[in-house]
Motif scaffolding. Structure first.
Motif: not given
Length: 438
Positions: A108-117
């Protein structure tokens, strides 16, 4: 930020639905100039592992890969290890089990993975570039199109509904837009995937037939292939669409799981043996050249010798075009976990070996019947002096390929008419009769 450049490596485990997720994440991250990509894991500064958790074997494989990457991290090149996919949905102790894992991301959080990385390095995302098409991990002439996520079929052996939630169909407009961009990029074959392709649209007033017709309007798209069709959802209207739509291949993957009514009931499958037989007969009557692929499970709790024999006899009589087999895996949280009369692993192994031999003998005879016939073939690659391709009866990676020679040079994605001259060592052998174009 000018000196912040990181190489990212990916490991994608499990099904082709996971593959699509991986490709979309690669596309998202490739929009940043700070990230580049490498297929050599020893060169990567960041490795993202997309995991499967369907059965224990898949979870064990995921942890083996995590451990392998942890060793790389100790050697200094690998800075951050990220775990995504289905494993985090069933195990919230990943970072306890492996201290080397820096980040766990749920689907559910894939669209935020750039920010998380970026946050792993105490950085903020910079301006993204426009990415026009999904980055493919397949050869550029075919792609998987994930049309839905989740599952409403509560089969007694399966964890997927607990991992991915209820069925959620994507919008036809978005799927056609995605497919159109892939086709503009060079894709000629689109393979539809979901946990249950045939349920598409039941949750949001759409239909699989409408999707097929919309995709068929994409001018340069040549082939549409259907995988993972639940048997009792293969309607007369869908069969008619497959028969009449020239872009929908006469190929269908229907995971039947078993044929014994006793076992099917225990599995909480909705089809009976009679339903399955009627469906196969109907498909073959309406579409005489239809190729049917399926999967079956052996060793389900309470599967008797009689049940297993019934399955073997079914295969001998109905001679499906390609079949995969797997052993029942007892999964905590599923209904069948608590069933009595669990089958010993040695019995499962024995049954698996026996049924695979039966199907191998069937397929050897069935495939040799194609010798002398000519089929349109898509060229996948060249190996040595031969080209390797597939016709309508072969999905990538799971069905039988065709080795063929050509007097004219070919590129991946070219179509040719190939005459089958033999079947040997698990390959069809052929020669080009005519070059065609799309």
């Amino acid at each position: 930020m000018g000196d912040f450049i990181k190489k990212i490596g990916f490991v994608s485990l499990g099904c082709d639905k996971n593959r699509v997720d991986t490709e979309k994440i690669i596309s998202l991250l490739s929009a940043y100039k700070e990230f580049s990509f490498t297929g050599v894991k020893q060169e990567a500064n960041i490795i993202i592992i997309n995991t499967c958790a369907f059965i224990k074997m898949a979870r064990d494989e995921a942890y083996d890969v995590i451990n392998e990457m942890s060793i790389l991290k100790k050697k200094g090149c690998l800075e951050k290890l990220v775990v995504i996919g289905c494993l985090p949905m069933v195990d919230n102790n990943i970072q306890v089990v492996s201290k080397a894992v820096d980040l766990v991301v749920l689907p559910k959080d894939y669209e935020q993975i750039d920010k998380l990385i970026f946050a792993l390095f105490n950085k903020k995302p910079t301006k993204r570039q426009e990415i026009s098409v999904r980055r493919l991990t397949t050869p550029l002439h075919y792609a998987y199109l994930k049309i839905a996520d989740g599952c409403n079929n509560r089969c007694a052996f399966c964890k997927i509904p607990f991992i991915r939630g209820n069925y959620n169909s994507f919008l036809i407009k978005d799927l056609v837009d995605e497919a159109s961009r892939l086709v503009d990029f060079g894709v000629r074959e689109v393979i539809l995937v979901a946990q249950d392709v045939t349920r598409f649209g039941k949750d949001n007033n759409q239909s699989l037939i409408d999707l097929l017709r919309a995709l068929s309007k994409i001018k340069k798209l040549a082939w549409i292939r259907l995988l993972y069709c639940y048997p009792d959802m293969v309607s007369d209207d869908l069969i008619e669409e497959i028969a009449s739509n020239p872009k929908v291949l006469h190929y269908i993957d229907i995971p039947l799981q078993h044929i014994s009514n006793h076992v099917l009931a225990g599995m909480k499958r909705r089809s009976t043996k009679r339903d399955i037989v009627e469906l196969i007969n109907k498909l073959r009557k309406k579409i005489p050249d239809i190729k049917i692929r399926s999967t079956f499970m052996v060793g389900f709790p309470n599967e008797t010798k009689k049940d297993f024999k019934e399955l073997c006899n079914f295969l001998k009589v109905f001679k499906l075009d390609n079949v995969g087999f797997f052993k029942y895996s007892r999964e905590e949280g599923t209904a069948s976990f608590d069933y009595e009369n669990q089958i010993d692993e040695s019995v499962k192994d024995e049954r698996l070996e026996k049924i695979e031999k039966i199907q191998q003998n069937i397929i050897e005879k069935q495939n040799k019947k194609l010798i002398g016939s000519t089929f349109k073939v898509i060229c996948d690659k060249k190996e040595g002096k031969y080209y390797v391709g597939r016709s309508y009866f072969s999905a990538p990676d799971i069905d039988y390929q065709i080795l063929f020679s050509s007097n004219l040079p070919l590129r991946s994605g070219n179509f040719v008419d190939v005459n089958i001259v033999g079947f040997k060592d698990g390959y069809f052998v052929g020669k080009v009769e005519k070059h065609t174009t799309y």
